[in-house]
Design a protein around this motif. Structure first.
Motif: not given
Length: 263
Positions: A84-91, A95-103, A179-186
């Motif tokens: 999710a964070i990788g998708a937010y960063i790369t566009g 829209d950043i929605d942290l509600q789904n990540l709250t759990p 994993r977040t950094i790798i997702n973005v760079l990939s």
């Protein structure tokens, strides 16, 4: 008090010296070349890329492992968060929605953890739980701005340290950050995300990794941290090329299922 209160120093992007800037450009150029050599259209050049890496580093291709520790054990929380964070960063998701990540987010208001590495005790400071919802959008905003400014490598360096300082999960924050950094760079370079052996390269000098992270998070020596991260990513991309070459020779493709079957 151990709680981390000051804003993370993203302004360090604008204060790097000429030597570091030159090294960053070289690593990014090499990353693009290696990533292209892993694509079907560029694979004919992989042998030349690997030959150069072997000559420059004095490596024997027979010493390259097929199996390596690269964060294979990731639970749903780590995978969900980093994706999710990788998708937010790369566009991919605007829209950043942290509600789904709250759990999956940390609720404990402890501010530090202790661990010992090679005889050295490290106290890792991080933001309180009630600051996570403010810090994650800030990280995404700053990382996006860095990428828009073509500061891919250094932006990734700061995002990695910042994410570890936020410490968003109860467990697995190191794996989630990598994993977040790798997702973005990939996404940006186009290489298969399971191939970048970031954990493997960190493990070769874990003490330096921890020492440099401490410098970044305490803002005591950000230039040394950025130099370290640049070297780390340069080595990781070169090892990725070697791993890919060995897998292609052994299996004929880069699908991760082969290695999963061996491990």
């Amino acid at each position: 008090m151990l709680q981390l209160n000051p804003p993370f120093n993203w302004a360090a992007l604008r204060t790097i010296d000429g030597r570091t800037a030159h090294r960053v450009k070289c690593v990014e150029k090499n990353a693009r070349k290696i990533s292209h050599s892993l694509s079907h259209s560029g694979r004919a050049a992989l042998g030349d890329v690997v030959g150069r890496i072997q000559r420059e580093n004095g490596l024997n291709i027979r010493s390259i492992p097929l199996i390596y520790a690269d964060d294979r054990q990731c639970d749903d929380g780590i995978t969900t968060f980093s994706t999710a964070i990788g998708a937010y960063i790369t566009g991919i998701d605007h829209d950043i929605d942290l509600q789904n990540l709250t759990p999956h987010l940390r609720s404990s208001n402890s501010y530090a953890s202790r661990h010992t590495e090679e005889g050295t005790e490290y106290i890792t400071k991080y933001y309180a739980a009630d600051q996570i919802s403010d810090q994650i959008p800030l990280l995404v905003q700053e990382y996006r701005a860095a990428l828009d400014n073509q500061d891919i490598l250094l932006g990734s360096a700061l995002a990695y340290a910042h994410l570890l300082a936020i410490h968003p999960l109860t467990d697995g924050n190191g794996r989630a950050a990598r994993r977040t950094i790798i997702n973005v760079l990939s996404h940006l370079y186009g290489f298969p995300k399971h191939l970048l052996p970031l954990s493997l390269m960190i493990s070769r000098d874990k003490k330096r990794h921890n020492d440099c992270l401490k410098m970044a998070q305490g803002d005591t020596d950000m230039p040394s941290y950025l130099k370290y991260f640049t070297e780390l990513m340069g080595a990781s991309f070169e090892m990725m090329a070697l791993l890919a070459y060995v897998r292609l020779k052994r299996f004929g493709d880069l699908d991760d299922r082969h290695v999963a079957n061996l491990s």
